[in-house]
Design a protein around this motif. Structure first.
Motif, PDB file in Angstrom:
ATOM      1  N   LEU A 155       0.673 -14.892 -14.396  1.00 19.19           N
ATOM      2  CA  LEU A 155       0.323 -14.502 -13.130  1.00 19.19           C
ATOM      3  C   LEU A 155       1.470 -14.541 -12.261  1.00 19.19           C
ATOM      4  CD1 LEU A 155      -2.054 -13.838 -10.992  1.00 19.19           C
ATOM      5  CD2 LEU A 155      -2.243 -16.533 -10.619  1.00 19.19           C
ATOM      6  N   ALA A 156       2.525 -15.490 -12.327  1.00 19.70           N
ATOM      7  CA  ALA A 156       3.473 -15.532 -11.274  1.00 19.70           C
ATOM      8  C   ALA A 156       4.292 -14.185 -11.663  1.00 19.70           C
ATOM      9  CB  ALA A 156       4.539 -16.888 -11.718  1.00 19.70           C
ATOM     10  N   ALA A 157       4.510 -13.776 -12.978  1.00 22.09           N
ATOM     11  CA  ALA A 157       5.246 -12.460 -13.050  1.00 22.09           C
ATOM     12  C   ALA A 157       4.715 -11.248 -12.487  1.00 22.09           C
ATOM     13  CB  ALA A 157       5.328 -12.219 -14.637  1.00 22.09           C
ATOM     14  N   ALA A 158       3.405 -11.302 -12.309  1.00 23.42           N
ATOM     15  CA  ALA A 158       2.520 -10.042 -11.681  1.00 23.42           C
ATOM     16  C   ALA A 158       2.984 -10.344 -10.232  1.00 23.42           C
ATOM     17  CB  ALA A 158       1.135 -10.075 -12.042  1.00 23.42           C
ATOM     18  N   THR A 159       2.773 -11.538  -9.575  1.00 26.19           N
ATOM     19  CA  THR A 159       2.961 -11.748  -8.200  1.00 26.19           C
ATOM     20  C   THR A 159       4.296 -11.146  -7.672  1.00 26.19           C
ATOM     21  OG1 THR A 159       1.291 -13.750  -8.359  1.00 26.19           O
ATOM     22  CG2 THR A 159       2.727 -13.540  -6.572  1.00 26.19           C
ATOM     23  N   SER A 160       5.409 -11.720  -8.569  1.00 30.57           N
ATOM     24  CA  SER A 160       6.639 -11.356  -8.355  1.00 30.57           C
ATOM     25  C   SER A 160       7.171 -10.011  -7.913  1.00 30.57           C
ATOM     26  CB  SER A 160       7.762 -11.917  -9.401  1.00 30.57           C
ATOM     27  OG  SER A 160       7.423 -11.296 -10.469  1.00 30.57           O
ATOM     28  N   TYR A 161       6.073  -9.217  -8.214  1.00 29.42           N
ATOM     29  CA  TYR A 161       6.463  -7.582  -8.231  1.00 29.42           C
ATOM     30  C   TYR A 161       6.578  -7.422  -6.561  1.00 29.42           C
ATOM     31  CZ  TYR A 161       5.188  -2.817  -7.771  1.00 29.42           C
ATOM     32  OH  TYR A 161       5.453  -1.480  -7.414  1.00 29.42           O
ATOM     33  N   GLU A 162       5.821  -8.199  -5.795  1.00 30.55           N
ATOM     34  CA  GLU A 162       5.680  -7.911  -4.630  1.00 30.55           C
ATOM     35  C   GLU A 162       6.802  -8.177  -3.671  1.00 30.55           C
ATOM     36  OE1 GLU A 162       3.143  -6.443  -3.010  1.00 30.55           O
ATOM     37  OE2 GLU A 162       2.186  -6.087  -4.936  1.00 30.55           O
ATOM     38  N   GLY A 163       7.119  -7.251  -2.637  1.00 28.40           N
ATOM     39  CA  GLY A 163       8.072  -7.659  -1.701  1.00 28.40           C
ATOM     40  C   GLY A 163       7.704  -7.506  -0.305  1.00 28.40           C
ATOM     41  N   ILE A 164       8.291  -7.892   0.952  1.00 31.32           N
ATOM     42  CA  ILE A 164       7.693  -7.849   1.936  1.00 31.32           C
ATOM     43  C   ILE A 164       7.664  -6.316   2.630  1.00 31.32           C
ATOM     44  CG2 ILE A 164       9.877  -7.745   3.270  1.00 31.32           C
ATOM     45  CD1 ILE A 164       8.312  -9.831   5.378  1.00 31.32           C
ATOM     46  N   ASP A 165       8.422  -5.501   2.102  1.00 31.98           N
ATOM     47  CA  ASP A 165       8.135  -3.965   2.563  1.00 31.98           C
ATOM     48  C   ASP A 165       7.508  -3.127   1.528  1.00 31.98           C
ATOM     49  OD1 ASP A 165       9.593  -4.314   4.909  1.00 31.98           O
ATOM     50  OD2 ASP A 165      11.494  -4.411   3.989  1.00 31.98           O
ATOM     51  N   SER A 166       6.921  -3.840   0.569  1.00 30.65           N
ATOM     52  CA  SER A 166       6.076  -3.076  -0.353  1.00 30.65           C
ATOM     53  C   SER A 166       4.653  -3.060   0.205  1.00 30.65           C
ATOM     54  CB  SER A 166       5.925  -3.766  -1.738  1.00 30.65           C
ATOM     55  OG  SER A 166       5.299  -4.795  -1.561  1.00 30.65           O
ATOM     56  N   LEU A 167       3.768  -2.110  -0.246  1.00 31.48           N
ATOM     57  CA  LEU A 167       2.536  -1.667   0.106  1.00 31.48           C
ATOM     58  C   LEU A 167       1.482  -2.744  -0.213  1.00 31.48           C
ATOM     59  CD1 LEU A 167       0.722   0.470   1.307  1.00 31.48           C
ATOM     60  CD2 LEU A 167       0.314   1.484  -1.013  1.00 31.48           C
ATOM     61  N   ALA A 168       0.870  -3.252   1.111  1.00 34.75           N
ATOM     62  CA  ALA A 168      -0.081  -4.278   1.087  1.00 34.75           C
ATOM     63  C   ALA A 168      -1.537  -3.894   0.863  1.00 34.75           C
ATOM     64  CB  ALA A 168       0.071  -5.039   2.242  1.00 34.75           C
ATOM     65  N   MET A 169      -2.048  -2.613   1.395  1.00 35.42           N
ATOM     66  CA  MET A 169      -3.220  -2.025   1.661  1.00 35.42           C
ATOM     67  C   MET A 169      -3.243  -0.867   1.931  1.00 35.42           C
ATOM     68  SD  MET A 169      -5.287  -3.879   5.022  1.00 35.42           S
ATOM     69  CE  MET A 169      -4.565  -5.585   4.141  1.00 35.42           C
ATOM     70  N   LEU A 170      -4.265  -0.219   1.513  1.00 36.02           N
ATOM     71  CA  LEU A 170      -4.755   1.115   2.248  1.00 36.02           C
ATOM     72  C   LEU A 170      -5.919   0.711   3.071  1.00 36.02           C
ATOM     73  CD1 LEU A 170      -4.590   3.391  -0.946  1.00 36.02           C
ATOM     74  CD2 LEU A 170      -2.816   3.026   0.652  1.00 36.02           C
ATOM     75  N   LEU A 171      -5.803   0.901   4.489  1.00 39.68           N
ATOM     76  CA  LEU A 171      -6.931   0.654   5.247  1.00 39.68           C
ATOM     77  C   LEU A 171      -7.329   1.950   5.805  1.00 39.68           C
ATOM     78  CD1 LEU A 171      -8.419  -1.791   6.400  1.00 39.68           C
ATOM     79  CD2 LEU A 171      -6.608  -1.865   8.247  1.00 39.68           C
ATOM     80  N   TYR A 172      -8.533   2.394   5.592  1.00 42.99           N
ATOM     81  CA  TYR A 172      -8.830   3.978   5.930  1.00 42.99           C
ATOM     82  C   TYR A 172      -9.368   3.889   7.444  1.00 42.99           C
ATOM     83  CZ  TYR A 172      -8.181   5.988   1.479  1.00 42.99           C
ATOM     84  OH  TYR A 172      -7.751   6.386   0.229  1.00 42.99           O
ATOM     85  N   THR A 173      -9.116   4.863   8.069  1.00 46.97           N
ATOM     86  CA  THR A 173      -9.372   5.229   9.484  1.00 46.97           C
ATOM     87  C   THR A 173     -11.042   5.282   9.287  1.00 46.97           C
ATOM     88  OG1 THR A 173      -8.960   7.464   9.531  1.00 46.97           O
ATOM     89  CG2 THR A 173      -7.144   5.801  10.164  1.00 46.97           C
ATOM     90  N   SER A 174     -11.492   5.300  10.632  1.00 42.96           N
ATOM     91  CA  SER A 174     -13.213   5.526  10.931  1.00 42.96           C
ATOM     92  C   SER A 174     -13.615   6.979  10.473  1.00 42.96           C
ATOM     93  CB  SER A 174     -13.299   5.088  12.235  1.00 42.96           C
ATOM     94  OG  SER A 174     -12.961   3.957  12.553  1.00 42.96           O
ATOM     95  N   GLY A 175     -12.742   7.748  10.489  1.00 41.69           N
ATOM     96  CA  GLY A 175     -13.216   9.314  10.024  1.00 41.69           C
ATOM     97  C   GLY A 175     -14.329   9.751  11.040  1.00 41.69           C
ATOM     98  N   THR A 176     -14.108   9.580  12.261  1.00 42.18           N
ATOM     99  CA  THR A 176     -15.047   9.844  13.512  1.00 42.18           C
ATOM    100  C   THR A 176     -15.077  11.456  13.660  1.00 42.18           C
ATOM    101  OG1 THR A 176     -13.131   9.620  14.922  1.00 42.18           O
ATOM    102  CG2 THR A 176     -14.737   7.741  14.695  1.00 42.18           C
ATOM    103  N   THR A 177     -14.031  12.112  13.094  1.00 41.58           N
ATOM    104  CA  THR A 177     -14.025  13.710  13.331  1.00 41.58           C
ATOM    105  C   THR A 177     -13.755  14.207  12.101  1.00 41.58           C
ATOM    106  OG1 THR A 177     -11.785  13.544  14.125  1.00 41.58           O
ATOM    107  CG2 THR A 177     -13.577  13.449  15.815  1.00 41.58           C
TER     108      THR A 177
END
Length: 521
Positions: A155-177
């Motif tokens: 598990l630690a090996a998987a976690t170590s892939y992350e860095g502070i400037d790596s992608l954390a999430m895709l947060l979708y906008t509301s799609g109002t238009t």
């Protein structure tokens, strides 16, 4: 974290998140792959959020208010390998039926099938929290059991892939238009933005911050991040109900409240169970609304409580500006604050990408800095249209900045009405109507007018025991607003067309336009 009926320590949160994370690794999640969550706020949601990061994944929080069209689009666009949902709120929203309607052929998938569904070719696993069983999903407990054979080093090996400037999430906008757009937010953008807010309000490790905002919204995620960086308590709830919220806030003595939206803030301070004298422990409240409404809310809070506001958006990982804690009422109640550390704001001539206007002249709000989105996922055209030379991000919002760098948000540029040659900001009219003692919420849109080009029409939701007719509300505006700003008609509603947390004004305008067309025919 704390929910009305459940308190969880950081140790318990880590233990549960690690168990889920090992399960994600066991079922084949690779570093950088996407995990989608379609659930209301709950302890499990927070555990799965951190499990995704422990397993090196990218989180995709899906708007729980999306229906077939939006959900189908997001599931096809986000490239999620794993989706986790729940049956906990089936009486309100049956997520499994919604998924089956959104992904063709899913109903025919065999239990535990590893085949992909039509419309979401990379989706390999669906897990369901709860007691219901459907052919295309495995019980969520199976995810935990799958991870029993994964050791801490793996598990630690998987976690170590992350860095502070790596992608954390895709947060979708509301799609109002249009179709929702997936904002690519890095770990650094979220941490820096919400650490700055924690600094701003003096959020400490032994304190609590309450928010009813959903975890698929940047405010709900942001408060969770702010609590994490301080080792403090995040308080939330699955379904917002004012009396339950007040009991939870009082029991935990929450020092900071983050309702964010006036409908939620007003529901608290107008509740029969609210007593300002019993809320003196609350140090700050964050609410975003125009000056008139801010002043009204401030007068309902305990004298010791500081009311703050901000300006933010998904593309900015949350907050872009916020009012300083020590600022006077003129700034805290009348403006939207100054840029947080590491962020710049400028005002440009609408329609011109980099023609900067003078102080106190309105124009399009643009920002850049440590909080900015990396781009829109799978959408290079929108990315190029939004992120300009030098890293400036276009917002589509109208505002002014004064000589001291304090921002005033004036509304969406596309929502500005042109009434007889005069610009009308719906926000101003909505704020005034919202101060009427019978009004829960008001929204103002334009209707075509032969005489004026456009004329304002107000849609109003009354409080549960509020009483007012259209003429009373129109009269309430006279003497306070210029004549061309006064609504020509008031319509009463009991529900709104919603995106994530925003009312879809374009649907209200479509209703008026359809009625005019029908009358003309």
């Amino acid at each position: 974290m704390s929910f009305p009926n459940t308190d969880t320590t950081y140790g318990q949160l880590f233990e549960r998140a690690a168990a889920f994370a090992k399960g994600l690794v066991a079922v084949g999640l690779k570093p950088g792959q996407h995990v989608a969550i379609l659930m209301p706020n709950s302890p499990s949601y927070v555990e799965l959020m951190f499990a995704t990061y422990l397993a090196g994944g990218v989180l995709v929080p899906i708007n729980a208010r999306f229906r077939r069209r939006e959900l189908g689009f997001v599931l096809a666009d986000c490239d999620a390998e794993i989706l986790i949902t729940t049956d906990a709120v089936d009486e309100y929203t049956d997520f499994t039926s919604l998924l089956a309607d959104s992904l063709p052929g899913l109903r025919e998938s065999s239990y535990g099938s590893r085949g992909s569904a039509a419309g979401a070719p990379r989706l390999r696993h669906i897990f369901l929290e709860g007691v219901k069983r459907v052919p295309f999903a495995d019980p969520l407990q199976d995810l935990v059991e799958a991870g029993i054979g994964i050791d801490d080093e793996t598990l630690a090996a998987a976690t170590s892939y992350e860095g502070i400037d790596s992608l954390a999430m895709l947060l979708y906008t509301s799609g109002t238009t249009s179709n929702p757009k997936g904002c690519e937010l890095t770990h650094g953008a979220l941490l820096r933005s919400w650490s700055a807010y924690a600094d701003l309000v003096g959020f400490e490790a032994n304190e609590s911050m309450w928010t009813p905002c959903p975890f698929f919204h940047v405010a709900g995620i942001g408060v969770t991040v702010a609590a994490l960086v301080r080792g403090a308590a995040m308080m939330s709830m699955t379904h917002f109900e004012p009396s339950s919220a007040l009991e939870h806030i009082r029991r935990n003595h929450a020092e900071h409240l983050f309702p964010a939206f006036p409908a939620l803030t007003l529901a608290i301070v107008r509740s029969p169970d609210y007593d300002a004298a019993k809320m003196a422990f609350v140090r700050t409240v964050l609410n975003v609304s125009p000056p008139e409404m801010q002043t009204m809310i401030r007068d309902l809070l305990p004298p010791e409580t500081v009311l703050l506001t901000d300006y933010g958006m998904t593309e900015g990982a949350g907050m872009i500006t916020a009012t300083p804690l020590a600022a006077g009422d003129d700034e805290r109640l009348l403006r939207n604050g100054r840029p947080l550390p590491g962020i710049e704001v400028r005002i440009t001539e609408p329609g011109f990408e980099d023609e900067i206007v003078a102080p106190d002249v309105s124009g399009e709000i643009q920002f850049r800095g440590v909080n900015a989105l990396r781009g829109y996922y799978n959408d290079p055209r929108s990315t190029a249209e939004t992120i300009l030379r030098g890293g400036w991000v276009r917002t589509g919002d109208l505002g002014v900045v004064d000589a001291n760098g304090s921002l005033l948000y004036l509304g969406r540029i596309k929502d500005i009405l042109k009434v007889g040659g005069e610009n009308v900001t719906p926000l101003e009219v909505e704020a005034h109507l919202g101060t009427h003692p019978a009004v829960q919420m008001a929204q103002v849109v334009g209707r075509s007018s032969e005489r004026y080009g456009e004329e304002p029409v107000a849609f109003v939701e009354l409080l549960p025991h509020g009483h007012a007719d259209a003429e009373e509300l129109i009269e309430y505006c006279r003497g306070h607003l210029a004549s061309y700003k006064i609504p020509r008609e008031v319509r009463f509603v009991t529900s709104w067309p919603m995106s994530a947390t925003k009312i879809q004004k374009f649907r209200l305008k479509e209703l008026l336009a359809a009625e005019q067309k029908a009358a003309a025919d």
